[in-house]
Enzyme design. Sequence first.
Site, PDB file in Angstrom:
ATOM      1  NE  ARG A   1      36.175  34.229  32.011  1.00 53.85           N
ATOM      2  CZ  ARG A   1      36.435  34.079  30.728  1.00 53.85           C
ATOM      3  NH1 ARG A   1      35.488  34.286  29.831  1.00 53.85           N
ATOM      4  NH2 ARG A   1      37.619  33.727  30.307  1.00 53.85           N
TER       5      ARG A   1
ATOM      6  CB  THR B   1      33.321  25.949  33.673  1.00 54.19           C
ATOM      7  OG1 THR B   1      33.167  26.957  34.694  1.00 54.19           O
ATOM      8  CG2 THR B   1      33.595  24.605  34.323  1.00 54.19           C
TER       9      THR B   1
ATOM     10  CG  ASP C   1      42.954  37.887  33.691  1.00 49.19           C
ATOM     11  OD1 ASP C   1      42.679  38.981  34.219  1.00 49.19           O
ATOM     12  OD2 ASP C   1      42.506  36.804  34.104  1.00 49.19           O
TER      13      ASP C   1
ATOM     14  CG  ASP D   1      45.724  37.950  36.055  1.00 45.95           C
ATOM     15  OD1 ASP D   1      45.075  38.125  37.104  1.00 45.95           O
ATOM     16  OD2 ASP D   1      45.920  36.831  35.550  1.00 45.95           O
TER      17      ASP D   1
END
Length: 230
Positions: A124, A128, A222, A225
């Site tokens: 991603r 955006t 995330d 992560d």
Amino acid sequence: MASTSSANGAVAAQTGPTLPPNASRLPQTAQLDALLTIIRDASTPRSDFIFYSDRIIRLLVEEGLNHLPTVPQTVMTPTGFSYSGVSFQGRICGVSILRAGEAMEAGLRECCRSVRIGKILIQRDEETAKPKLFYAKLPEDIAERWVLLLDPMLATGGSAIKAIEVLIENGVKAEQILFLNLIASPEGLANMYSKFPQVKVISAWVDERLDEKSYIIPGLGDYGDRYYSG
Ligand code: PRP
Ligand code: URA
């Protein structure tokens, strides 16, 4: 969404949103909620995040296998009697959406020894939230297999839609695809189903909404992560 559990472990208050017809959730038990609570907690260290994610992934894979078709099969047991059972119809493969989807491969391999696994690298855009396809490597005979598509997070649905487009370009029919994820958003499910209503989706949990950065709320942050860099 808050939940309370009954004595048999069923979670009462997690009624959740109405799901599209081919979407389902794992049984909303207190155990599952407890596992998710650990990985949602921002203070959970990476080693625990990995351990408890892996437990949920195993539950998802087991449930995914329940959705595959079977055919009758009779075997002889050591007692000399026959047993009329079933065997899976056709072959399967996994396809992980990198990077985070790779975290789900071990759980699939634990259940399906020597399963073929393809990979699609989609990222991603941080600004955006639009997905960008970088790379795909799929089993040559993927069109003849049931495909377990693996990605822990379904947020806007953009990455999953792109991955499904790649699978379809490679001869896979939408109805051969079973998409397994840990947390989905209602917006992501709606987007995906507006394009591919035949794809089956199994989510451990469906959360409330997306925020202005297209992160799932309450979510877990995330996933990639937290799984790979702590
Ligand atoms: C995350 C996640 C999904 C995607 C979901 O990956 O693993 O692939 O975002 O968001 P969407 O539904 O809005 O497309 P990301 O692109 O952050 O890359 P990563 O796997 O390297 O963390
Ligand atoms: N990707 C993630 O890892 N988490 C989100 O909430 C959205 C996309």
